[in-house]
Design a protein around this motif. Structure first.
Motif, PDB file in Angstrom:
ATOM      1  N   ASN A 111      20.336   3.431  19.152  1.00 44.51           N
ATOM      2  CA  ASN A 111      20.594   2.896  17.816  1.00 44.51           C
ATOM      3  C   ASN A 111      19.094   3.290  16.867  1.00 44.51           C
ATOM      4  O   ASN A 111      19.262   3.421  15.635  1.00 44.51           O
ATOM      5  CB  ASN A 111      20.521   1.046  17.881  1.00 44.51           C
ATOM      6  CG  ASN A 111      22.222   0.763  18.241  1.00 44.51           C
ATOM      7  OD1 ASN A 111      23.004   1.782  18.218  1.00 44.51           O
ATOM      8  ND2 ASN A 111      22.090  -0.293  18.715  1.00 44.51           N
ATOM      9  N   LYS A 112      17.989   3.467  17.593  1.00 40.85           N
ATOM     10  CA  LYS A 112      16.974   3.657  16.745  1.00 40.85           C
ATOM     11  C   LYS A 112      16.884   4.977  16.442  1.00 40.85           C
ATOM     12  O   LYS A 112      16.570   5.451  14.966  1.00 40.85           O
ATOM     13  CB  LYS A 112      15.642   3.477  17.711  1.00 40.85           C
ATOM     14  CG  LYS A 112      14.333   3.638  17.218  1.00 40.85           C
ATOM     15  CD  LYS A 112      13.198   3.939  18.172  1.00 40.85           C
ATOM     16  CE  LYS A 112      12.974   2.502  19.061  1.00 40.85           C
ATOM     17  NZ  LYS A 112      11.917   2.669  19.671  1.00 40.85           N
ATOM     18  N   ALA A 113      17.499   5.940  17.232  1.00 37.15           N
ATOM     19  CA  ALA A 113      17.437   7.239  16.772  1.00 37.15           C
ATOM     20  C   ALA A 113      18.720   7.455  15.757  1.00 37.15           C
ATOM     21  O   ALA A 113      18.432   8.174  14.807  1.00 37.15           O
ATOM     22  CB  ALA A 113      18.270   8.303  17.989  1.00 37.15           C
ATOM     23  N   VAL A 114      19.841   6.693  15.866  1.00 38.12           N
ATOM     24  CA  VAL A 114      21.058   6.854  14.557  1.00 38.12           C
ATOM     25  C   VAL A 114      20.280   6.380  13.409  1.00 38.12           C
ATOM     26  O   VAL A 114      20.527   6.901  12.453  1.00 38.12           O
ATOM     27  CB  VAL A 114      22.057   5.902  14.999  1.00 38.12           C
ATOM     28  CG1 VAL A 114      23.287   5.638  13.860  1.00 38.12           C
ATOM     29  CG2 VAL A 114      22.622   6.283  16.405  1.00 38.12           C
ATOM     30  N   VAL A 115      19.625   5.043  13.277  1.00 35.58           N
ATOM     31  CA  VAL A 115      19.004   4.665  12.182  1.00 35.58           C
ATOM     32  C   VAL A 115      18.227   5.424  11.606  1.00 35.58           C
ATOM     33  O   VAL A 115      17.931   5.896  10.387  1.00 35.58           O
ATOM     34  CB  VAL A 115      18.254   3.027  12.186  1.00 35.58           C
ATOM     35  CG1 VAL A 115      17.555   2.844  11.362  1.00 35.58           C
ATOM     36  CG2 VAL A 115      19.448   2.233  12.814  1.00 35.58           C
ATOM     37  N   SER A 116      17.158   6.295  12.435  1.00 32.13           N
ATOM     38  CA  SER A 116      16.006   7.117  12.118  1.00 32.13           C
ATOM     39  C   SER A 116      16.705   8.217  11.246  1.00 32.13           C
ATOM     40  O   SER A 116      16.388   8.770  10.409  1.00 32.13           O
ATOM     41  CB  SER A 116      15.009   7.319  12.988  1.00 32.13           C
ATOM     42  OG  SER A 116      14.515   6.555  13.545  1.00 32.13           O
ATOM     43  N   GLN A 146      21.113   2.513  -0.620  1.00 35.34           N
ATOM     44  CA  GLN A 146      21.174   1.325   0.421  1.00 35.34           C
ATOM     45  C   GLN A 146      22.422   1.458   1.088  1.00 35.34           C
ATOM     46  O   GLN A 146      23.410   1.326   0.714  1.00 35.34           O
ATOM     47  CB  GLN A 146      21.019   0.214  -0.345  1.00 35.34           C
ATOM     48  CG  GLN A 146      21.023  -1.116   0.628  1.00 35.34           C
ATOM     49  CD  GLN A 146      20.454  -2.465   0.044  1.00 35.34           C
ATOM     50  OE1 GLN A 146      20.608  -2.513  -1.039  1.00 35.34           O
ATOM     51  NE2 GLN A 146      20.716  -3.447   1.121  1.00 35.34           N
ATOM     52  N   ASN A 147      22.172   2.079   2.173  1.00 34.66           N
ATOM     53  CA  ASN A 147      23.374   2.429   3.071  1.00 34.66           C
ATOM     54  C   ASN A 147      23.393   1.496   4.386  1.00 34.66           C
ATOM     55  O   ASN A 147      22.185   1.648   5.011  1.00 34.66           O
ATOM     56  CB  ASN A 147      23.713   3.846   3.441  1.00 34.66           C
ATOM     57  CG  ASN A 147      24.121   4.631   2.147  1.00 34.66           C
ATOM     58  OD1 ASN A 147      25.415   4.512   1.704  1.00 34.66           O
ATOM     59  ND2 ASN A 147      22.951   5.154   1.438  1.00 34.66           N
ATOM     60  N   ILE A 148      24.333   0.947   4.923  1.00 32.24           N
ATOM     61  CA  ILE A 148      24.329   0.211   6.268  1.00 32.24           C
ATOM     62  C   ILE A 148      24.722   1.370   7.282  1.00 32.24           C
ATOM     63  O   ILE A 148      25.823   1.833   7.239  1.00 32.24           O
ATOM     64  CB  ILE A 148      25.158  -0.950   6.101  1.00 32.24           C
ATOM     65  CG1 ILE A 148      24.591  -1.992   4.922  1.00 32.24           C
ATOM     66  CG2 ILE A 148      25.002  -1.906   7.579  1.00 32.24           C
ATOM     67  CD1 ILE A 148      25.476  -3.314   4.855  1.00 32.24           C
ATOM     68  N   VAL A 149      23.772   1.556   7.999  1.00 29.57           N
ATOM     69  CA  VAL A 149      24.236   2.427   9.251  1.00 29.57           C
ATOM     70  C   VAL A 149      24.798   1.740  10.496  1.00 29.57           C
ATOM     71  O   VAL A 149      24.545   0.659  10.780  1.00 29.57           O
ATOM     72  CB  VAL A 149      22.740   3.129   9.904  1.00 29.57           C
ATOM     73  CG1 VAL A 149      23.161   3.958  10.963  1.00 29.57           C
ATOM     74  CG2 VAL A 149      22.214   3.931   8.669  1.00 29.57           C
ATOM     75  N   LYS A 150      25.855   2.252  11.013  1.00 27.53           N
ATOM     76  CA  LYS A 150      26.586   1.605  12.052  1.00 27.53           C
ATOM     77  C   LYS A 150      25.855   1.742  13.278  1.00 27.53           C
ATOM     78  O   LYS A 150      25.584   3.024  13.596  1.00 27.53           O
ATOM     79  CB  LYS A 150      28.257   2.158  12.117  1.00 27.53           C
ATOM     80  CG  LYS A 150      28.852   1.735  13.197  1.00 27.53           C
ATOM     81  CD  LYS A 150      30.328   2.235  13.438  1.00 27.53           C
ATOM     82  CE  LYS A 150      31.121   1.693  14.341  1.00 27.53           C
ATOM     83  NZ  LYS A 150      32.540   2.220  14.294  1.00 27.53           N
ATOM     84  N   GLU A 151      25.570   0.797  13.952  1.00 27.31           N
ATOM     85  CA  GLU A 151      24.823   0.761  15.343  1.00 27.31           C
ATOM     86  C   GLU A 151      25.761   0.583  16.386  1.00 27.31           C
ATOM     87  O   GLU A 151      26.743  -0.128  16.295  1.00 27.31           O
ATOM     88  CB  GLU A 151      23.661  -0.192  15.094  1.00 27.31           C
ATOM     89  CG  GLU A 151      22.602   0.076  14.156  1.00 27.31           C
ATOM     90  CD  GLU A 151      21.498  -0.734  14.041  1.00 27.31           C
ATOM     91  OE1 GLU A 151      21.234  -1.120  15.381  1.00 27.31           O
ATOM     92  OE2 GLU A 151      20.824  -0.905  13.360  1.00 27.31           O
ATOM     93  N   MET A 152      25.441   0.982  17.488  1.00 31.00           N
ATOM     94  CA  MET A 152      26.362   0.533  18.978  1.00 31.00           C
ATOM     95  C   MET A 152      25.929  -0.899  19.194  1.00 31.00           C
ATOM     96  O   MET A 152      24.904  -1.335  19.319  1.00 31.00           O
ATOM     97  CB  MET A 152      25.588   1.619  19.842  1.00 31.00           C
ATOM     98  CG  MET A 152      27.010   1.553  21.037  1.00 31.00           C
ATOM     99  SD  MET A 152      26.180   2.692  22.570  1.00 31.00           S
ATOM    100  CE  MET A 152      25.819   4.317  21.476  1.00 31.00           C
TER     101      MET A 152
END
Length: 254
Positions: A168-173, A130-136
């Motif tokens: 953000n969608k691309a980063v999370v994916s 479980q990792n929290i992805v940094k979003e813009m």
């Protein structure tokens, strides 16, 4: 033949009548008593024309304002949906405080006895996967107003934030795949994972970034001129930075 002559006769008479009316009006304009009145009428026509121009400009302004308000409403509606989604998907590892039954029935509270708050049960540590992805972060209205006009051109507040949402969608994916267990990957996911690893550099280590290939892979955005103008705005607002190398431009979330 007779009907054609009658039509010709009628047409000639109409033209003669128009000429007579024109000459009559011309003669009236030369009379001193009527000349002053005609001049006043001309001045009134000019004033009315100026008012019509002002009305037209006001209508155009109101239409632009209405369009901007509509875009702002749509943006706020999207933000509300995002907040609602976050509210419904609160991470389980966050502490939760449960108030005892005494607090619920306020009329039965004993003034001398303090309200007891139940201690939250210790939460299990989240799994390593479980990792929290940094979003813009989205652009605020103050930041939008501070962007130079030559830079944002005709772009609107909501158009810029819509691109941020897609990034953000691309980063999370992308990082969902990076953090995924290799055993659970199929051949397509494994190829993507290998590309992500190969694109890493010492300058991007510990940071979240994407490249244009990720935009094409995970979003419907087109990497066209408008897209690069928005990227320039995001650099100006310190939402991302660029790391170049190996023929690639890496957009790092800051």
């Amino acid at each position: 033949m007779t009907s054609e002559l009658e039509q010709l006769y009628s047409h000639v008479n109409e033209k003669i009548g128009n000429i007579k009316k024109t000459l009559s009006l011309r003669n009236l304009g030369q009379e001193p008593t009527l000349k002053t009145i005609l001049n006043k009428i001309g001045e009134e026509i000019i004033i009315v024309n100026e008012l019509l121009n002002k009305f037209e400009m006001e209508i155009q302004y109101q239409e632009q304002t209405n369009s901007s308000l509509k875009e702002l409403f749509e943006s706020l509606e999207e933000d509300y949906k995002d907040v609602e989604h976050m509210n419904e998907n609160i991470p389980p590892h966050l502490p939760q405080v449960t108030v005892s039954q005494n607090l619920v029935s306020g009329s039965d509270l004993d003034v001398e006895e303090p309200v007891k708050v139940e201690e939250p049960e210790p939460k299990k540590k989240p799994p390593k996967e479980q990792n929290i992805v940094k979003e813009m972060l989205f652009i605020s209205t103050d930041e939008f107003n501070g962007i130079p006009s030559y830079m944002k051109s005709r772009l609107t507040y909501s158009q810029i934030n819509d691109v941020i949402k897609e990034i953000n969608k691309a980063v999370v994916s992308k990082y969902r795949i990076v953090h995924q267990s290799k055993k659970s990957m199929n051949s397509i996911t494994r190829n993507l994972y290998q590309r992500f690893i190969n694109e890493e550099t010492k300058d991007t280590k510990g940071h979240y970034f994407i490249v244009e290939a990720d935009i094409k892979e995970f979003t419907t955005l087109k990497a066209d001129k408008r897209f690069h103008v928005i990227l320039n705005i995001l650099r100006h607002c310190r939402r991302l930075s660029e790391v170049r190398g190996g023929g690639l431009t890496r957009y790092v979330i800051t």
